[in-house]
Design a protein around this motif. Structure first.
Motif, short mmCIF file in Angstrom:
data_model
loop_
_atom_site.label_atom_id
_atom_site.label_comp_id
_atom_site.label_asym_id
_atom_site.label_seq_id
_atom_site.Cartn_x
_atom_site.Cartn_y
_atom_site.Cartn_z
N GLU A 20 -3.88 6.42 -1.71
CA GLU A 20 -3.42 6.30 -0.27
C GLU A 20 -4.39 4.60 -1.16
OE1 GLU A 20 -4.12 8.29 2.62
OE2 GLU A 20 -3.40 9.46 0.41
N GLU A 21 -5.12 4.44 -1.58
CA GLU A 21 -5.91 2.92 -1.65
C GLU A 21 -5.37 2.01 -2.46
OE1 GLU A 21 -10.20 0.71 -3.63
OE2 GLU A 21 -9.37 3.29 -4.34
N LEU A 22 -4.25 1.81 -3.14
CA LEU A 22 -3.08 1.10 -3.33
C LEU A 22 -2.32 1.23 -2.63
CD1 LEU A 22 -2.41 -0.38 -5.98
CD2 LEU A 22 -1.19 1.56 -6.96
N LEU A 23 -2.01 2.14 -1.64
CA LEU A 23 -0.67 2.53 -0.55
C LEU A 23 -1.66 1.19 0.55
CD1 LEU A 23 1.66 2.65 1.07
CD2 LEU A 23 0.28 4.42 1.76
N ALA A 24 -3.06 1.51 0.90
CA ALA A 24 -3.80 -0.08 1.97
C ALA A 24 -3.47 -1.44 0.88
CB ALA A 24 -4.43 0.99 2.17
N LEU B 85 5.70 -1.70 -4.88
CA LEU B 85 4.42 -1.15 -4.54
C LEU B 85 3.61 -0.26 -3.86
CD1 LEU B 85 2.42 -1.39 -6.77
CD2 LEU B 85 0.86 -3.85 -6.03
N LYS B 86 4.18 -0.71 -2.26
CA LYS B 86 3.66 0.06 -1.52
C LYS B 86 4.62 1.80 -1.55
CE LYS B 86 3.46 -0.06 3.03
NZ LYS B 86 3.85 -0.06 4.76
N GLY B 87 5.64 1.12 -1.82
CA GLY B 87 6.48 2.44 -2.31
C GLY B 87 6.17 3.27 -3.21
#
Length: 103
Positions: A67-71, A57-59
């Protein structure tokens, strides 16, 4: 917190160019992949499965500049498997993105 998917939209638009059909396909692929990883995260019962789903998910988020999903995915990596707050945060991000995609 206000949801800003500008970087994600810009990334998709740059990839699709002037092709609205391709833009729609890219949005759908992003959303489908994020939803699939969220499902795997929800079903993870061990550290290994939880970490794999969170890393994927981070990748995905990094690839699309979401950005919000990355965090949120990064927070999940530091949480225990099945952590309800981590799952709810990722669900919220995906739900907000879904609402912005619909015509």
């Amino acid at each position: 917190m206000a949801y800003d998917n500008g970087a994600l939209d810009a990334t998709l638009a740059a990839a699709a160019g002037d092709n609205p059909a391709l833009l729609g396909e890219l949005r759908a692929a992003f959303l489908e992949s994020a939803t699939r990883q969220l499902d795997l995260l929800k079903r993870a019962r061990c550290d290994g499965n939880w970490n794999v789903a969170a890393m994927r998910l981070k990748g995905l988020a990094a690839s699309f500049h979401a950005e919000e999903l990355l965090a949120a995915a990064d927070k999940a990596l530091n949480a225990a498997p099945g952590e309800p707050m981590a799952i709810r945060e990722i669900e919220g991000v995906i739900n907000r993105f879904t609402r912005t995609v619909r015509p």
